[in-house]
Design a protein around this motif. Sequence first.
Motif, short mmCIF file in Angstrom:
data_model
loop_
_atom_site.label_atom_id
_atom_site.label_comp_id
_atom_site.label_asym_id
_atom_site.label_seq_id
_atom_site.Cartn_x
_atom_site.Cartn_y
_atom_site.Cartn_z
N SER A 86 45.63 44.95 34.59
CA SER A 86 45.28 43.96 35.60
C SER A 86 43.88 44.26 36.12
N GLU A 87 43.11 43.24 36.29
CA GLU A 87 41.74 43.37 36.77
C GLU A 87 41.35 42.08 37.47
N GLY A 88 41.14 42.16 38.75
CA GLY A 88 40.79 40.96 39.50
C GLY A 88 41.89 39.92 39.45
N ASP A 89 41.57 38.74 38.96
CA ASP A 89 42.53 37.63 38.90
C ASP A 89 43.33 37.61 37.60
N LEU A 90 43.10 38.55 36.69
CA LEU A 90 43.75 38.57 35.38
C LEU A 90 44.80 39.66 35.30
N SER A 91 45.98 39.29 34.76
CA SER A 91 47.05 40.26 34.47
C SER A 91 47.49 40.06 33.03
N VAL A 92 47.65 41.15 32.29
CA VAL A 92 48.04 41.09 30.88
C VAL A 92 49.16 42.10 30.63
N PHE A 93 50.15 41.68 29.85
CA PHE A 93 51.22 42.57 29.42
C PHE A 93 51.44 42.36 27.93
N ALA A 94 51.54 43.46 27.18
CA ALA A 94 51.75 43.38 25.74
C ALA A 94 52.79 44.41 25.32
N GLU A 95 53.54 44.06 24.28
CA GLU A 95 54.59 44.97 23.78
C GLU A 95 54.77 44.77 22.28
N ALA A 96 54.99 45.86 21.57
CA ALA A 96 55.29 45.82 20.13
C ALA A 96 56.50 46.69 19.87
N ILE A 97 57.45 46.19 19.08
CA ILE A 97 58.69 46.92 18.80
C ILE A 97 58.99 46.85 17.30
N TRP A 98 59.40 47.96 16.75
CA TRP A 98 59.86 48.03 15.36
C TRP A 98 61.29 48.57 15.38
N THR A 99 62.15 47.97 14.55
CA THR A 99 63.53 48.46 14.46
C THR A 99 63.98 48.49 13.01
N VAL A 122 52.03 39.15 23.46
CA VAL A 122 50.99 39.37 24.47
C VAL A 122 51.07 38.21 25.44
N GLU A 123 51.14 38.48 26.72
CA GLU A 123 51.17 37.43 27.71
C GLU A 123 50.17 37.73 28.82
N GLY A 124 49.59 36.67 29.34
CA GLY A 124 48.60 36.84 30.38
C GLY A 124 48.74 35.78 31.47
N LYS A 125 48.29 36.15 32.64
CA LYS A 125 48.33 35.25 33.80
C LYS A 125 46.99 35.35 34.51
N TYR A 126 46.42 34.18 34.88
CA TYR A 126 45.12 34.15 35.52
C TYR A 126 45.17 33.28 36.77
N LYS A 127 44.72 33.83 37.88
CA LYS A 127 44.68 33.07 39.13
C LYS A 127 43.41 32.24 39.15
N VAL A 128 43.58 30.91 39.02
CA VAL A 128 42.44 30.01 38.98
C VAL A 128 41.88 29.79 40.38
N LEU A 129 42.77 29.51 41.32
CA LEU A 129 42.43 29.31 42.73
C LEU A 129 43.53 29.95 43.56
N PRO A 130 43.31 30.17 44.84
CA PRO A 130 44.41 30.69 45.66
C PRO A 130 45.66 29.82 45.54
N GLY A 131 46.74 30.40 45.03
CA GLY A 131 47.99 29.67 44.84
C GLY A 131 48.14 29.04 43.48
#
Length: 209
Positions: A121-134, A151-160
């Motif tokens: 996470s940095e400023g308005d950006l949050s990222v989460f990633a995962e890799a699984i082998w079975t 890989v998924e990400g979320k970005y705050k464009v404006l307040p709310g």
Amino acid sequence: VHGRRVLRRDRPDVKDWRVPIWRELYATGAMAIGSKGDFTYAAALMNAAPAAWPFDWSLHSGDFRDPAVYLRGAWAADPSLSLGASLSRGPYARQDADGIPSGRDAGDYPQTVAGMDLQFSEGDLSVFAEAIWTRIEAPGVDDLELATWYVEGKYKVLPGLFAAARVAQMVFGTIDSHQWDRNVSRAEFGGGYFFTQNLSAATMLAPLG
């Protein structure tokens, strides 16, 4: 047996087929957790592997003859970045499961799961990633392997107001030079608005790949 398994790729989805990894696993066992500085860890002995049937999660006699082992470690590199790794190995069927040859037991056919994850996470950006082998070692067939990532990400464009995106893929291994199921790719795009702390509206578009 190999041919029947490969032909299932083109059949409609059947909800009672075995799931390689359940999102939640309500099995029985014991876990130890701890931390040292920026490192956290956990180890558990359970009576079911990630691919075990839900009706096998409850405790039965003989479950811990060959328990499933779970290991987890995570490192907080700094306030914006954390890295994690997980490992699991153990039988996914009970000792009396159908299909196990005479003289063998469920402990001879384990499931192995290894995974890595990242959170940033940095400023308005949050990222989460995962890799699984079975890998599932099954009687009468080659080992069944599956690799998946997202890989998924979320970005705050404006307040709310926020925008989000997620891409994911499942890649199946081979049996006699044929993949045992069709690869799956997926992309999701969405966004939403928080009117108050407890009230929000969101929308999502998820075309299949």
